[in-house]
Motif scaffolding. Structure first.
Motif, PDB file in Angstrom:
ATOM      1  N   ARG A 136      48.386  76.877  72.286  1.00  0.00           N
ATOM      2  CA  ARG A 136      48.438  75.453  72.653  1.00  0.00           C
ATOM      3  C   ARG A 136      48.746  74.555  71.457  1.00  0.00           C
ATOM      4  O   ARG A 136      49.083  73.397  71.608  1.00  0.00           O
ATOM      5  N   GLN A 137      48.656  75.115  70.238  1.00  0.00           N
ATOM      6  CA  GLN A 137      49.026  74.358  69.040  1.00  0.00           C
ATOM      7  C   GLN A 137      50.506  74.583  68.690  1.00  0.00           C
ATOM      8  O   GLN A 137      50.991  74.066  67.697  1.00  0.00           O
ATOM      9  N   LYS A 177      51.863  77.576  67.962  1.00  0.00           N
ATOM     10  CA  LYS A 177      52.061  78.774  67.142  1.00  0.00           C
ATOM     11  C   LYS A 177      52.558  79.920  68.024  1.00  0.00           C
ATOM     12  O   LYS A 177      52.001  80.173  69.084  1.00  0.00           O
ATOM     13  N   ASN A 207      51.303  70.653  77.390  1.00  0.00           N
ATOM     14  CA  ASN A 207      49.964  70.740  76.802  1.00  0.00           C
ATOM     15  C   ASN A 207      49.034  69.656  77.338  1.00  0.00           C
ATOM     16  O   ASN A 207      47.837  69.892  77.510  1.00  0.00           O
TER      17      ASN A 207
END
Length: 149
Positions: free
Chosen positions: A25-26, A28, A83
């Motif tokens: 969710r970041q 990555k 997100n």
């Protein structure tokens, strides 16, 4: 609800789970199955608009508490949502395992996902042992996972 992409190929029990690129969710990158070698992995494709998916996430969270120490790694791969949508959903849910993102539905297409939810359970070598089309409840999940440990 948004339609799902046409699947490239349906995965079957006994197939190796394909190399699939998703992100956390970041943002990555996460490489399935390479990032979970040696673990029993459950890959759950879902969306917030799918009531069966939401019930399954709750069942997975409960099961994760039981099998985490034995080497279970569940991933819920959100198909096609952003997100903010996922974050709004998670405000009202307790999920302690990774939620991954398949923003453009590419991973779902690659894995032959034709409807949600769809869940794959892979052994420690990344081979698909179970493919669940549609909802599975906690007792059903527990029964399948018990055979893996």
């Amino acid at each position: 609800p948004p339609g799902l992409p046409i699947a490239d190929a349906a995965l079957k029990i006994g197939d190796a789970f394909p190399k699939t690129a998703v992100s956390d969710r970041q943002g990555k990158p996460v490489a399935l199955p390479d990032d979970f070698k040696g673990k029993v992995v459950l890959i759950h494709f879902w969306a917030t608009w799918c009531p069966f998916c939401v019930k399954e996430i709750r069942a997975l969270e409960s099961i994760y508490g039981i099998y985490r120490e034995k080497g279970l790694v569940p991933y819920s791969v959100n198909v096609g949502e952003d997100n903010q949508t996922i974050a709004a959903f998670l405000k009202n849910e307790t999920v302690t395992y990774p939620i991954l993102m398949d923003r453009n539905s590419e991973a779902a297409r690659q894995c032959g996902v034709t409807g949600l939810p769809m869940t794959f359970i892979c052994d420690r070598n990344g081979v698909i042992k179970f493919k669940i089309i549609g909802e599975i409840n906690k007792s059903g999940l527990a029964r399948l996972l018990a055979s893996m440990f």
